[in-house]
Motif scaffolding. Structure first.
Motif, PDB file in Angstrom:
ATOM      1  N   SER A   1     -83.194 -12.955 -55.880  1.00 27.55           N
ATOM      2  CA  SER A   1     -84.398 -12.462 -56.554  1.00 27.55           C
ATOM      3  C   SER A   1     -84.521 -13.186 -57.882  1.00 27.55           C
ATOM      4  CB  SER A   1     -84.316 -10.948 -56.778  1.00 27.55           C
ATOM      5  OG  SER A   1     -85.422 -10.482 -57.538  1.00 27.55           O
ATOM      6  N   GLY A   2     -85.689 -13.801 -58.119  1.00 28.39           N
ATOM      7  CA  GLY A   2     -85.868 -14.494 -59.385  1.00 28.39           C
ATOM      8  C   GLY A   2     -87.115 -15.349 -59.389  1.00 28.39           C
ATOM      9  N   LEU A   3     -87.585 -15.662 -60.568  1.00 32.30           N
ATOM     10  CA  LEU A   3     -88.775 -16.490 -60.726  1.00 32.30           C
ATOM     11  C   LEU A   3     -88.532 -17.916 -60.219  1.00 32.30           C
ATOM     12  CD1 LEU A   3     -89.839 -15.457 -64.340  1.00 32.30           C
ATOM     13  CD2 LEU A   3     -91.207 -15.104 -62.268  1.00 32.30           C
ATOM     14  N   PRO A   4     -89.590 -18.610 -59.812  1.00 30.97           N
ATOM     15  CA  PRO A   4     -89.448 -20.040 -59.533  1.00 30.97           C
ATOM     16  C   PRO A   4     -88.915 -20.740 -60.786  1.00 30.97           C
ATOM     17  CG  PRO A   4     -91.569 -19.250 -58.734  1.00 30.97           C
ATOM     18  CD  PRO A   4     -90.959 -18.127 -59.538  1.00 30.97           C
ATOM     19  N   GLY A   5     -87.910 -21.575 -60.612  1.00 27.58           N
ATOM     20  CA  GLY A   5     -87.331 -22.268 -61.746  1.00 27.58           C
ATOM     21  C   GLY A   5     -86.240 -21.498 -62.461  1.00 27.58           C
ATOM     22  N   SER A   6     -85.956 -20.267 -62.033  1.00 25.11           N
ATOM     23  CA  SER A   6     -84.951 -19.459 -62.734  1.00 25.11           C
ATOM     24  C   SER A   6     -83.534 -19.924 -62.450  1.00 25.11           C
ATOM     25  CB  SER A   6     -85.104 -17.980 -62.361  1.00 25.11           C
ATOM     26  OG  SER A   6     -84.936 -17.800 -60.958  1.00 25.11           O
ATOM     27  N   GLY A   7     -83.315 -20.598 -61.305  1.00 23.67           N
ATOM     28  CA  GLY A   7     -81.973 -21.087 -60.991  1.00 23.67           C
ATOM     29  C   GLY A   7     -81.429 -20.625 -59.653  1.00 23.67           C
ATOM     30  N   LYS A   8     -82.289 -20.116 -58.771  1.00 21.03           N
ATOM     31  CA  LYS A   8     -81.820 -19.619 -57.474  1.00 21.03           C
ATOM     32  C   LYS A   8     -81.188 -20.733 -56.643  1.00 21.03           C
ATOM     33  CE  LYS A   8     -85.823 -17.998 -56.130  1.00 21.03           C
ATOM     34  NZ  LYS A   8     -86.601 -18.456 -57.311  1.00 21.03           N
ATOM     35  N   ASP A   9     -81.856 -21.882 -56.579  1.00 19.28           N
ATOM     36  CA  ASP A   9     -81.332 -23.001 -55.791  1.00 19.28           C
ATOM     37  C   ASP A   9     -79.976 -23.452 -56.328  1.00 19.28           C
ATOM     38  OD1 ASP A   9     -83.641 -22.902 -54.299  1.00 19.28           O
ATOM     39  OD2 ASP A   9     -84.580 -24.636 -55.246  1.00 19.28           O
ATOM     40  N   THR A  10     -79.887 -23.580 -57.634  1.00 17.00           N
ATOM     41  CA  THR A  10     -78.626 -24.019 -58.258  1.00 17.00           C
ATOM     42  C   THR A  10     -77.500 -23.041 -57.963  1.00 17.00           C
ATOM     43  OG1 THR A  10     -79.831 -25.112 -60.043  1.00 17.00           O
ATOM     44  CG2 THR A  10     -77.519 -24.608 -60.442  1.00 17.00           C
ATOM     45  N   PHE A  11     -77.797 -21.755 -58.075  1.00 17.05           N
ATOM     46  CA  PHE A  11     -76.775 -20.736 -57.813  1.00 17.05           C
ATOM     47  C   PHE A  11     -76.283 -20.815 -56.372  1.00 17.05           C
ATOM     48  CE2 PHE A  11     -75.532 -16.513 -56.324  1.00 17.05           C
ATOM     49  CZ  PHE A  11     -74.541 -16.204 -57.232  1.00 17.05           C
ATOM     50  N   LEU A  12     -77.196 -20.950 -55.431  1.00 16.68           N
ATOM     51  CA  LEU A  12     -76.798 -21.031 -54.023  1.00 16.68           C
ATOM     52  C   LEU A  12     -76.006 -22.311 -53.747  1.00 16.68           C
ATOM     53  CD1 LEU A  12     -80.035 -19.692 -52.282  1.00 16.68           C
ATOM     54  CD2 LEU A  12     -77.791 -18.576 -52.335  1.00 16.68           C
ATOM     55  N   GLU A  13     -76.404 -23.407 -54.350  1.00  9.21           N
ATOM     56  CA  GLU A  13     -75.670 -24.658 -54.157  1.00  9.21           C
ATOM     57  C   GLU A  13     -74.250 -24.552 -54.697  1.00  9.21           C
ATOM     58  OE1 GLU A  13     -77.986 -27.635 -56.067  1.00  9.21           O
ATOM     59  OE2 GLU A  13     -79.637 -27.543 -54.597  1.00  9.21           O
ATOM     60  N   GLN A  14     -74.077 -23.851 -55.804  1.00  8.70           N
ATOM     61  CA  GLN A  14     -72.758 -23.729 -56.420  1.00  8.70           C
ATOM     62  C   GLN A  14     -71.859 -22.732 -55.697  1.00  8.70           C
ATOM     63  OE1 GLN A  14     -73.371 -22.732 -60.551  1.00  8.70           O
ATOM     64  NE2 GLN A  14     -74.136 -24.776 -61.093  1.00  8.70           N
ATOM     65  N   ASN A  15     -72.451 -21.747 -55.033  1.00  7.33           N
ATOM     66  CA  ASN A  15     -71.642 -20.655 -54.501  1.00  7.33           C
ATOM     67  C   ASN A  15     -71.729 -20.442 -52.995  1.00  7.33           C
ATOM     68  OD1 ASN A  15     -70.627 -19.275 -57.118  1.00  7.33           O
ATOM     69  ND2 ASN A  15     -72.819 -19.558 -57.483  1.00  7.33           N
ATOM     70  N   PHE A  16     -72.830 -20.845 -52.378  1.00  5.79           N
ATOM     71  CA  PHE A  16     -73.005 -20.573 -50.950  1.00  5.79           C
ATOM     72  C   PHE A  16     -73.498 -21.806 -50.187  1.00  5.79           C
ATOM     73  CE2 PHE A  16     -73.518 -16.545 -53.187  1.00  5.79           C
ATOM     74  CZ  PHE A  16     -72.635 -15.721 -52.484  1.00  5.79           C
ATOM     75  N   ALA A  17     -73.057 -22.977 -50.604  1.00  7.05           N
ATOM     76  CA  ALA A  17     -73.557 -24.221 -50.019  1.00  7.05           C
ATOM     77  C   ALA A  17     -73.260 -24.343 -48.532  1.00  7.05           C
ATOM     78  CB  ALA A  17     -72.968 -25.414 -50.770  1.00  7.05           C
ATOM     79  N   ARG A  18     -72.164 -23.734 -48.058  1.00  6.48           N
ATOM     80  CA  ARG A  18     -71.788 -23.856 -46.650  1.00  6.48           C
ATOM     81  C   ARG A  18     -72.472 -22.815 -45.757  1.00  6.48           C
ATOM     82  NH1 ARG A  18     -65.716 -23.709 -45.675  1.00  6.48           N
ATOM     83  NH2 ARG A  18     -65.621 -22.223 -47.402  1.00  6.48           N
ATOM     84  N   TRP A  19     -73.232 -21.924 -46.365  1.00  4.24           N
ATOM     85  CA  TRP A  19     -73.895 -20.868 -45.602  1.00  4.24           C
ATOM     86  C   TRP A  19     -75.242 -21.354 -45.067  1.00  4.24           C
ATOM     87  CZ3 TRP A  19     -73.228 -15.121 -46.634  1.00  4.24           C
ATOM     88  CH2 TRP A  19     -71.942 -14.823 -47.102  1.00  4.24           C
ATOM     89  N   PRO A  20     -75.678 -20.812 -43.936  1.00  4.87           N
ATOM     90  CA  PRO A  20     -77.079 -21.026 -43.533  1.00  4.87           C
ATOM     91  C   PRO A  20     -77.984 -20.381 -44.583  1.00  4.87           C
ATOM     92  CG  PRO A  20     -75.786 -20.140 -41.709  1.00  4.87           C
ATOM     93  CD  PRO A  20     -74.931 -20.024 -42.934  1.00  4.87           C
ATOM     94  N   ILE A  21     -79.026 -21.084 -45.012  1.00  8.90           N
ATOM     95  CA  ILE A  21     -79.927 -20.561 -46.043  1.00  8.90           C
ATOM     96  C   ILE A  21     -81.359 -20.601 -45.522  1.00  8.90           C
ATOM     97  CG2 ILE A  21     -80.862 -20.895 -48.360  1.00  8.90           C
ATOM     98  CD1 ILE A  21     -78.189 -22.110 -49.174  1.00  8.90           C
ATOM     99  N   VAL A  22     -81.999 -19.438 -45.523  1.00  7.06           N
ATOM    100  CA  VAL A  22     -83.416 -19.358 -45.181  1.00  7.06           C
ATOM    101  C   VAL A  22     -84.182 -19.457 -46.494  1.00  7.06           C
ATOM    102  CG1 VAL A  22     -85.248 -17.978 -44.145  1.00  7.06           C
ATOM    103  CG2 VAL A  22     -82.933 -17.890 -43.194  1.00  7.06           C
ATOM    104  N   SER A  23     -84.853 -20.591 -46.685  1.00  7.76           N
ATOM    105  CA  SER A  23     -85.542 -20.850 -47.945  1.00  7.76           C
ATOM    106  C   SER A  23     -87.049 -20.900 -47.726  1.00  7.76           C
ATOM    107  CB  SER A  23     -85.068 -22.181 -48.544  1.00  7.76           C
ATOM    108  OG  SER A  23     -85.883 -22.570 -49.627  1.00  7.76           O
ATOM    109  N   MET A  24     -87.767 -20.005 -48.410  1.00 12.42           N
ATOM    110  CA  MET A  24     -89.221 -20.001 -48.296  1.00 12.42           C
ATOM    111  C   MET A  24     -89.820 -21.280 -48.854  1.00 12.42           C
ATOM    112  SD  MET A  24     -90.529 -16.090 -48.942  1.00 12.42           S
ATOM    113  CE  MET A  24     -92.172 -16.558 -48.441  1.00 12.42           C
TER     114      MET A  24
END
Length: 458
Positions: free
Chosen positions: A299-322
């Protein structure tokens, strides 16, 4: 850097009223805003707010509270009525319902229209006190009866304003959540007597209050009454004293101190089912743990850092990205998003059917936005692990502007004005993530759950 008004509130004593009048962003519109003459003879909402802040400091036992709870109550005092300007309606007393709300009945509307037509023959209409374009105009009705001012839903709207305002000011996310809760609930304790559904309310507040509790909420409500001139102030203070006894008794019945502590749910699943009305009326039940997918809900605004957080912590997980689905479908952020949402949920359901752990990367800024997602996950017996990127709007705006395909600024502003905190009936766990990617647990991992946070899929 925190703004002067926030520093003043958190200074450890009564905030400087002159500084607050000059720098508190919501003060200008509160000054001169109509207030009901029966319940607020002291003056406008800003006058009342300053009186409440003073009454709070003088309250019995306030100085003995831990500093974080003092700060919570001080912030609540300054924010509890910030939404009154935008919720103001001025009505003639005969057109009020018994609960004080404006009558919407067909008969009363006909009477009102006829009365207005007659009045206009003798005097022009007077529009409301605030001419700001974003606010509705309010009609001042003059007659032999009394004018009454209603400001319904100001608590709920003020809670949202407090949450967004404090996050944008760089306030700690836990404190911002707790001020949201106190502001949202501040009218409820005095109306608990004679209500048959108090148990669920008592439990809900005890869980959502965070650093605060029922004792703090009632303490604030007492200051709210002492910081006004009202004909029924003493009666309301008596009702609040009885509400305190009611909450204490509810806790004693199960051997718990609910005035000062949250309800001791057996586990996150039990909490979630009870608060969502899926576990019956008994909060004692120990539900089985979710057996489906472990789902990361961002949950977060565009540009807040969601992509960066997922790359740093859940990169090996399947990610459903809108965003990725939108890009693949050639749909811009300003286009109709129906097909994007449909494909997003097709992918989510496909993963839920496998029981595999995965992440969902979308803004999910409002409760309405999150309802379908959380409901779908829970329908598949999934476990919701939510991460809220709680950064000031200025940070998200700067980061968004540096993206290859930034979200239009007008869209970003609209999204920022819709932000709502994730509550304890929306997820099993919630973590707040700041602009430096530091994690703070908001709720989750009740006593019988042995779960170690790990970015790697199980």
């Amino acid at each position: 850097m925190q703004p002067d008004w926030l520093k003043s509130i958190l200074s450890g004593s009564t905030a400087d009223p002159d500084l607050m009048t000059r720098s508190f962003p919501w003060a200008a519109r509160m000054i001169g805003c109509p207030h009901d003459p029966i319940h607020h003879a002291e003056g406008d909402p800003w006058t009342h707010t300053m009186m409440v802040a003073e009454a709070l400091e003088r309250g019995d036992g306030f100085e003995a509270l831990p500093p974080e709870r003092q700060d919570l109550l001080r912030l609540t005092a300054w924010f509890h009525d910030v939404a009154k300007p935008q919720t103001t309606e001025i009505v003639w007393e005969p057109f009020l319902n018994e609960d004080g709300s404006p009558s919407r009945s067909f008969e009363d509307q006909q009477r009102l229209s006829a009365w207005l037509s007659e009045m206009e023959k003798h005097q022009p209409r007077q529009v409301g006190w605030d001419d700001a374009e974003e606010e509705p105009s309010h009609l001042s009705l003059r007659a032999d009866g009394r004018e009454r001012v209603t400001q319904h839903h100001h608590a709920a709207q003020g809670a949202m304003m407090a949450w967004r305002g404090l996050i944008d000011a760089g306030c700690d996310a836990q404190m911002a959540r707790d001020v949201f809760t106190m502001t949202f609930w501040h009218q409820r304790p005095s109306h608990m007597l004679g209500n048959t559904s108090n148990d669920r309310k008592i439990i809900q507040l005890s869980v959502d209050a965070g650093q605060g509790n029922w004792d703090d909420l009632i303490r604030f409500c007492e200051a709210d009454q002492r910081g006004r001139m009202s004909q029924n102030r003493d009666q309301v203070l008596e009702d609040l004293a009885l509400a305190r006894l009611l909450v204490a008794e509810a806790g004693e019945n199960i051997g718990a101190d609910l005035l000062n502590n949250p309800w001791p749910f057996a586990n996150p699943e039990s909490r979630l089912k009870y608060l969502r009305g899926k576990g019956g009326d008994l909060p004692f039940h120990a539900s089985e743990h979710a057996a489906g997918s472990r789902v990361i809900m961002m949950s977060g605004l565009p540009g807040s850092g969601k992509d960066t957080f997922l790359e740093q912590n859940f990169a090996r997980w399947p990610i459903v990205s809108m965003d990725k689905i939108r890009e693949e479908m050639g749909v811009s952020p300003t286009d109709n998003q129906g097909k994007v949402h449909q494909e997003t949920y097709n992918q989510i359901k496909a993963l839920l059917r496998t029981g595999e752990a995965f992440a969902v990367n979308s803004t999910s800024l409002t409760r309405v936005m999150r309802q379908k997602l959380s409901g779908t996950i829970l329908d598949y017996d999934g476990y919701i692990e939510a991460y809220s990127i709680d950064v000031p709007f200025s940070v998200a705006r700067q980061r968004n502007s540096s993206r290859e395909n930034p979200v239009p600024d007008d869209v970003l502003v609209k999204l920022a004005n819709k932000r709502e905190p994730i509550l304890s009936n929306e997820a099993h766990e919630l973590y707040s993530v700041d602009e430096h990617m530091n994690l703070t647990k908001m709720f989750g991992h009740e006593p019988d759950v042995d779960v170690t946070w790990s970015p790697a899929p199980s």
